[in-house]
Design an enzyme around this catalytic site. Sequence first.
Site: not given
Ligand SMILES: *Cc1c(COP(=O)(O)O)cnc(C)c1O
Length: 427
Positions: A142, A237, A265
């Site tokens: 994701y 990511d 995060k």
């Molecule tokens: C949480 C997350 C996102 C999205 O971040 P948001 O702050 O919710 O937009 C993207 N990539 C990864 C790996 C994530 O865990």
Amino acid sequence: MNENENLFERAKKVAPGGVHSPVRSFKGMDRAPVFFKSAKGCELVSVENKTYIDFCMSFGPLLLGHRDPEVEEAVLEMIGTAWTFGACEPYSLELAEWMTSELPWVEKLRFVSSGTEAVMSALRVARAGTGRKRILKFDGCYHGHADALLVKAGSGLAGEASTSSAGVSEDAIRNTLVAPLDSEEAVKEVFAQHGSEIAAVVIEPLPANYGLLPQRQEYLKFLREICTKHGALLIFDEVISGFRVALGGMVEVTGIRPDLVCYGKILGGGFPVGCYGGRADLMDQVAPLGPVYQAGTLSANPVGMRAGLVTLKKAKKMNLWKDLEARMARFSETLRQGFKAHSLPYDVTTSSSLFWIHGPTQKMIRSIDQFPVDQAAKFKSLFLGCLDKGLYLAPNAYEVGFLSAAHTDQVLQHAAREILEVARELA
Ligand SMILES: *Cc1c(COP(=O)(O)O)cnc(C)c1O
């Protein structure tokens, strides 16, 4: 109707499903989501005045727990100083300098307000930097909700994608390719067909948004090599794994250096902060220095900048990562032994302070085609049983659990006993 039900009924009238992010909704759990009014350490308090041990932890940002006293102090001080400038200030500079000195692969960076924005912007930079248009992502990873990334594997052809959300046009995903995780062959096939058009391969180096799917070191190394060979960029990511599995995230753990990296995060310490960065030559393409446009009204918000820096410095000083890993080892061992001793149909996968409870499988689950078949149903009953006992797991069978500095061994052993009791009652 109790207070909680009343709030949920009201919420459903004003927001889709009563929530502002879908996974909060308890969908498929046959119960109204719990409304919380306060939090401290590893505990949540509901509007019904029931206390829960929190294993969802806002889905990852709270490495030190809710309202760590040092972070709280810094935040309150900042709020008493300024909320936002929309102009230059020293607070983001301090965090940026700390990051570039601690994370040598981040030569330059740009702060944004979410993980979604970070990844979206990194892809733009990658396309500009390579003059190519295609992106390869993996089924089970994701990367936020940007149009081009809301895809799943399509039928047949190497890398073919289809949209995973209504409202995303075929045009928006035309340049997105998808491969399954854990398969060198699949990636080779995609590169054989599209190699010269691929701007970047984007991956969660520790996929943790759809189950917890640890990847093989040699697989990640292979991705680095095939990208380099074909002139594509590698984007890690690390929105969830960054500052979570180690200070330097999966780059530190694997020693593999991506061209660009995304954070979020934990970086905001509980406030909305994202960041993309990496090679200076790539980042220098971003406006105002270069032609890649990217902007944000609240970018580098000083409250988030202070919360993030204090969180990260404190975690480093405590060497928190080592400690959490040891606590997780003890917690997961108690769970595993209990599941085994009573032949209960559960197992747990862990990585540093992340865990995922799932049905038993023969081997490590590394891609989504290896998910246990009845995961959703099995998790649901465990989740509801835990909720009744005052344990708040993320309300979804494919979301991971998080430990924080506030989850002591005592809390964890208590929680493990409760989880095992629920599993035994179900058996
Ligand atoms: C949480 C997350 C996102 C999205 O971040 P948001 O702050 O919710 O937009 C993207 N990539 C990864 C790996 C994530 O865990």
